[in-house]
Design a protein around this motif. Structure first.
Motif, PDB file in Angstrom:
ATOM      1  N   VAL A 194      57.304  42.774 -45.203  1.00 12.81           N
ATOM      2  CA  VAL A 194      58.238  42.102 -46.107  1.00 12.81           C
ATOM      3  C   VAL A 194      57.498  41.014 -46.888  1.00 12.81           C
ATOM      4  CG1 VAL A 194      60.205  40.477 -46.104  1.00 12.81           C
ATOM      5  CG2 VAL A 194      60.361  42.645 -44.848  1.00 12.81           C
ATOM      6  N   THR A 195      57.778  40.940 -48.201  1.00  9.37           N
ATOM      7  CA  THR A 195      57.103  39.994 -49.091  1.00  9.37           C
ATOM      8  C   THR A 195      57.554  38.562 -48.815  1.00  9.37           C
ATOM      9  OG1 THR A 195      57.285  41.747 -50.746  1.00  9.37           O
ATOM     10  CG2 THR A 195      56.539  39.582 -51.523  1.00  9.37           C
ATOM     11  N   ALA A 196      58.863  38.379 -48.644  1.00 11.40           N
ATOM     12  CA  ALA A 196      59.404  37.050 -48.349  1.00 11.40           C
ATOM     13  C   ALA A 196      60.834  37.172 -47.860  1.00 11.40           C
ATOM     14  CB  ALA A 196      59.369  36.159 -49.590  1.00 11.40           C
ATOM     15  N   VAL A 197      61.273  36.150 -47.124  1.00 15.03           N
ATOM     16  CA  VAL A 197      62.650  36.074 -46.636  1.00 15.03           C
ATOM     17  C   VAL A 197      63.344  34.921 -47.350  1.00 15.03           C
ATOM     18  CG1 VAL A 197      64.122  35.705 -44.609  1.00 15.03           C
ATOM     19  CG2 VAL A 197      61.953  36.957 -44.363  1.00 15.03           C
ATOM     20  N   PHE A 198      64.483  35.199 -47.985  1.00 14.43           N
ATOM     21  CA  PHE A 198      65.305  34.158 -48.612  1.00 14.43           C
ATOM     22  C   PHE A 198      66.508  33.903 -47.718  1.00 14.43           C
ATOM     23  CE2 PHE A 198      63.331  33.755 -52.771  1.00 14.43           C
ATOM     24  CZ  PHE A 198      62.576  34.923 -52.843  1.00 14.43           C
ATOM     25  N   MET A 199      66.832  32.634 -47.503  1.00 13.06           N
ATOM     26  CA  MET A 199      67.944  32.301 -46.612  1.00 13.06           C
ATOM     27  C   MET A 199      68.929  31.373 -47.300  1.00 13.06           C
ATOM     28  SD  MET A 199      65.766  31.653 -43.114  1.00 13.06           S
ATOM     29  CE  MET A 199      64.421  30.832 -43.976  1.00 13.06           C
ATOM     30  N   SER A 200      70.222  31.625 -47.091  1.00  9.42           N
ATOM     31  CA  SER A 200      71.252  30.701 -47.581  1.00  9.42           C
ATOM     32  C   SER A 200      71.140  29.398 -46.791  1.00  9.42           C
ATOM     33  CB  SER A 200      72.637  31.310 -47.376  1.00  9.42           C
ATOM     34  OG  SER A 200      72.899  31.433 -45.989  1.00  9.42           O
ATOM     35  N   ARG A 201      71.670  28.309 -47.359  1.00  5.78           N
ATOM     36  CA  ARG A 201      71.606  27.004 -46.679  1.00  5.78           C
ATOM     37  C   ARG A 201      72.357  27.009 -45.344  1.00  5.78           C
ATOM     38  NH1 ARG A 201      67.495  24.197 -48.533  1.00  5.78           N
ATOM     39  NH2 ARG A 201      67.404  24.273 -50.796  1.00  5.78           N
ATOM     40  N   GLY A 202      73.325  27.921 -45.207  1.00  8.24           N
ATOM     41  CA  GLY A 202      74.103  27.982 -43.972  1.00  8.24           C
ATOM     42  C   GLY A 202      73.396  28.723 -42.845  1.00  8.24           C
ATOM     43  N   THR A 203      72.186  29.210 -43.110  1.00  2.89           N
ATOM     44  CA  THR A 203      71.424  29.921 -42.081  1.00  2.89           C
ATOM     45  C   THR A 203      70.876  28.914 -41.073  1.00  2.89           C
ATOM     46  OG1 THR A 203      70.817  31.568 -43.734  1.00  2.89           O
ATOM     47  CG2 THR A 203      69.475  31.517 -41.736  1.00  2.89           C
ATOM     48  N   VAL A 204      70.795  29.321 -39.818  1.00  5.14           N
ATOM     49  CA  VAL A 204      70.268  28.452 -38.763  1.00  5.14           C
ATOM     50  C   VAL A 204      68.869  27.959 -39.156  1.00  5.14           C
ATOM     51  CG1 VAL A 204      69.348  30.418 -37.448  1.00  5.14           C
ATOM     52  CG2 VAL A 204      69.849  28.286 -36.270  1.00  5.14           C
ATOM     53  N   LYS A 225      54.450  42.320 -57.161  1.00  9.99           N
ATOM     54  CA  LYS A 225      54.745  43.681 -57.635  1.00  9.99           C
ATOM     55  C   LYS A 225      55.389  44.508 -56.519  1.00  9.99           C
ATOM     56  CE  LYS A 225      52.332  45.051 -61.697  1.00  9.99           C
ATOM     57  NZ  LYS A 225      51.640  46.167 -62.356  1.00  9.99           N
ATOM     58  N   GLN A 226      56.428  45.281 -56.872  1.00  7.71           N
ATOM     59  CA  GLN A 226      57.155  46.113 -55.899  1.00  7.71           C
ATOM     60  C   GLN A 226      57.384  45.399 -54.576  1.00  7.71           C
ATOM     61  OE1 GLN A 226      54.326  49.092 -56.413  1.00  7.71           O
ATOM     62  NE2 GLN A 226      55.593  50.347 -57.729  1.00  7.71           N
ATOM     63  N   PRO A 227      58.057  44.281 -54.648  1.00  5.70           N
ATOM     64  CA  PRO A 227      58.252  43.482 -53.447  1.00  5.70           C
ATOM     65  C   PRO A 227      59.289  44.108 -52.507  1.00  5.70           C
ATOM     66  CG  PRO A 227      59.565  42.584 -55.223  1.00  5.70           C
ATOM     67  CD  PRO A 227      58.775  43.731 -55.816  1.00  5.70           C
ATOM     68  N   LEU A 228      59.287  43.647 -51.280  1.00  5.32           N
ATOM     69  CA  LEU A 228      60.336  44.001 -50.319  1.00  5.32           C
ATOM     70  C   LEU A 228      60.859  42.677 -49.776  1.00  5.32           C
ATOM     71  CD1 LEU A 228      61.906  46.043 -48.593  1.00  5.32           C
ATOM     72  CD2 LEU A 228      59.960  46.136 -47.025  1.00  5.32           C
ATOM     73  N   ALA A 280      65.411  44.680 -52.233  1.00  7.81           N
ATOM     74  CA  ALA A 280      65.846  43.576 -51.385  1.00  7.81           C
ATOM     75  C   ALA A 280      67.055  44.019 -50.574  1.00  7.81           C
ATOM     76  CB  ALA A 280      66.201  42.362 -52.238  1.00  7.81           C
ATOM     77  N   PHE A 281      67.128  43.573 -49.328  1.00 10.07           N
ATOM     78  CA  PHE A 281      68.282  43.872 -48.485  1.00 10.07           C
ATOM     79  C   PHE A 281      69.017  42.583 -48.150  1.00 10.07           C
ATOM     80  CE2 PHE A 281      65.366  47.415 -47.266  1.00 10.07           C
ATOM     81  CZ  PHE A 281      66.179  48.457 -47.686  1.00 10.07           C
ATOM     82  N   LEU A 282      70.322  42.617 -48.295  1.00 11.72           N
ATOM     83  CA  LEU A 282      71.180  41.487 -47.953  1.00 11.72           C
ATOM     84  C   LEU A 282      71.761  41.691 -46.554  1.00 11.72           C
ATOM     85  CD1 LEU A 282      73.124  41.211 -51.313  1.00 11.72           C
ATOM     86  CD2 LEU A 282      72.014  39.262 -50.196  1.00 11.72           C
ATOM     87  N   ILE A 283      71.558  40.717 -45.674  1.00 11.72           N
ATOM     88  CA  ILE A 283      72.089  40.793 -44.306  1.00 11.72           C
ATOM     89  C   ILE A 283      73.047  39.619 -44.097  1.00 11.72           C
ATOM     90  CG2 ILE A 283      71.499  40.795 -41.831  1.00 11.72           C
ATOM     91  CD1 ILE A 283      70.296  43.187 -43.193  1.00 11.72           C
ATOM     92  N   GLY A 284      74.233  39.900 -43.593  1.00 12.06           N
ATOM     93  CA  GLY A 284      75.261  38.861 -43.476  1.00 12.06           C
ATOM     94  C   GLY A 284      75.339  38.225 -42.110  1.00 12.06           C
ATOM     95  N   ALA A 339      62.345  51.251 -45.455  1.00 16.06           N
ATOM     96  CA  ALA A 339      61.593  51.014 -46.696  1.00 16.06           C
ATOM     97  C   ALA A 339      60.092  51.198 -46.437  1.00 16.06           C
ATOM     98  CB  ALA A 339      61.878  49.609 -47.218  1.00 16.06           C
ATOM     99  N   TYR A 340      59.618  50.653 -45.333  1.00 19.21           N
ATOM    100  CA  TYR A 340      58.195  50.765 -44.981  1.00 19.21           C
ATOM    101  C   TYR A 340      57.811  52.228 -44.724  1.00 19.21           C
ATOM    102  CZ  TYR A 340      53.886  49.778 -42.303  1.00 19.21           C
ATOM    103  OH  TYR A 340      52.598  49.748 -41.820  1.00 19.21           O
ATOM    104  N   ARG A 341      58.707  52.982 -44.088  1.00 18.47           N
ATOM    105  CA  ARG A 341      58.464  54.401 -43.829  1.00 18.47           C
ATOM    106  C   ARG A 341      58.292  55.153 -45.163  1.00 18.47           C
ATOM    107  NH1 ARG A 341      60.956  59.318 -43.124  1.00 18.47           N
ATOM    108  NH2 ARG A 341      62.841  58.589 -44.158  1.00 18.47           N
ATOM    109  N   GLN A 342      59.166  54.856 -46.113  1.00 21.95           N
ATOM    110  CA  GLN A 342      59.089  55.527 -47.408  1.00 21.95           C
ATOM    111  C   GLN A 342      57.831  55.113 -48.181  1.00 21.95           C
ATOM    112  OE1 GLN A 342      62.626  55.097 -49.762  1.00 21.95           O
ATOM    113  NE2 GLN A 342      63.996  55.772 -48.119  1.00 21.95           N
TER     114      GLN A 342
END
Lengths: 222, 222
Positions: free
Chosen positions: B100-110, B72-75, B171-175, B217-220
């Motif tokens: 943060v609830t979880a980190v998702f990573m693309s396959r190209g991530t280290v 519920k209300q994940p970050l 969710a935040f996307l970081i490139g 997000a955590y501050r809010q």
């Protein structure tokens, strides 16, 4: 305060043959004299395994302490014995973004001219004024006389970092990665601020902690 | 969601003779079986030049995607092709701090199991759930269906990061450090957010940018 522009600091630009062949237009458009050297020579003078193909010899920038300290409503970062070159560079990069007036460093801080530091500043080293100081507590005392509030990033007995006002002259003290701030420096501060943390963390990375503090100041000042 | 505790993941603990001699009390107080090996053996099995003297063999943690996505209300943090092991570890460390609830990573991530990454997580790798995904845009689409707002950290045509509300599922996307987010991933986002920067910077360090967003997000949410 910015005693010299990056242009004034630059002494000589060297490019590798292969870089030159790929970037002729860019290079001739820069309006800067440069010297082309063989790829093998370039590789020998560069300190990276896969050099970009362009390097420049520059004068070390010098800043006037009195000019830095005389800035109105300044935002300072005071670093005590930061050891990781990447952390120091990352701090400079964030400092430019948040509009930090100057960075003061204890003598025990890693060399700002460490190649890894310079690279991770992404050019901020030429734009963010800095000074190494012999006694960081003395700098804190001096800043307090100038009505700058000096906050120590500290984990105990402190106020959440977003509950204070940083609109007036502000400085943040960031300590060594392993040991934090020394007692002497902590005692000299105006007050403590704490970055709250969930989970079982003992602390945040020093560059992350510094960035959160200066960006909170910038947020309040925008 | 936390399918296993760090204790359940731990398989075997090894300590060097000299570490054992200095930390007998600590070690016997842990209530964990450990094996003592000669310093020379320890040095040979460790991948650092100056090993701490204690190492542990652990099972890779495994997380259930459905359990992560059902929070519920994940970050969430979604990372596309982050390349620097230190950056990835620093992001995990800050992610634990900001809840943060979880980190998702693309396959190209280290590789998260890169020793430098593991070390710079400071233990967060055992506490922050994560998943590698084949198609990050697909994950974004899936999250949006679950009413999670997915924001791309982007430099253009975007709203200042502190002007949006992150109280609901976010969710935040970081490139990637050099190239930012791919067009496909950007297009899939709910919206863009921008971290304002003074000076002549092109961008902030990826770990710093991620930390500023999740801590806002955590501050809010506090």
């Amino acid at each position: 305060m910015f005693a010299q522009t990056p242009q004034e600091l630059r002494r000589q630009v060297y490019v590798s043959e292969s870089y030159y062949n790929k970037n002729k237009q860019l290079l001739h458009g820069l309006g800067t004299a440069f010297e082309i050297v063989q790829d093998s020579v370039f590789k020998a003078v560069s300190d990276t395994v896969t050099p970009q193909g362009i390097l420049c010899v520059a004068k070390w920038p010098e800043y006037e302490p009195d000019l830095l300290l005389g800035t109105k409503q300044p935002l300072f970062l005071l670093l005590e014995d930061i050891q990781d070159p990447g952390n120091l560079g990352t701090i400079f990069r964030a400092a430019e973004g948040a509009g930090v007036t100057a960075v003061f460093m204890s003598r025990g801080t890693v060399d700002i001219y460490n190649p890894k530091t310079i690279r991770s500043t992404m050019g901020s080293i030429y734009r963010v004024p800095f000074l190494y100081v012999d006694d960081l507590s003395e700098t804190v005392t001096h800043l307090k006389k100038k009505e700058v509030q000096v906050y120590a990033a500290h984990l105990q007995d402190s106020v959440d970092y977003d509950k204070r006002s940083y609109r007036e002259g502000t400085a943040f003290l960031i300590g060594n990665e392993a040991n934090g701030l020394s007692d002497a420096v902590c005692r000299s501060a105006t007050g403590y601020v704490r970055i709250p943390m969930q989970g079982q963390l003992e602390s945040l990375n020093a560059a992350v902690a510094a960035s959160l503090l200066i960006y909170e100041a910038y947020r309040q000042r925008r």
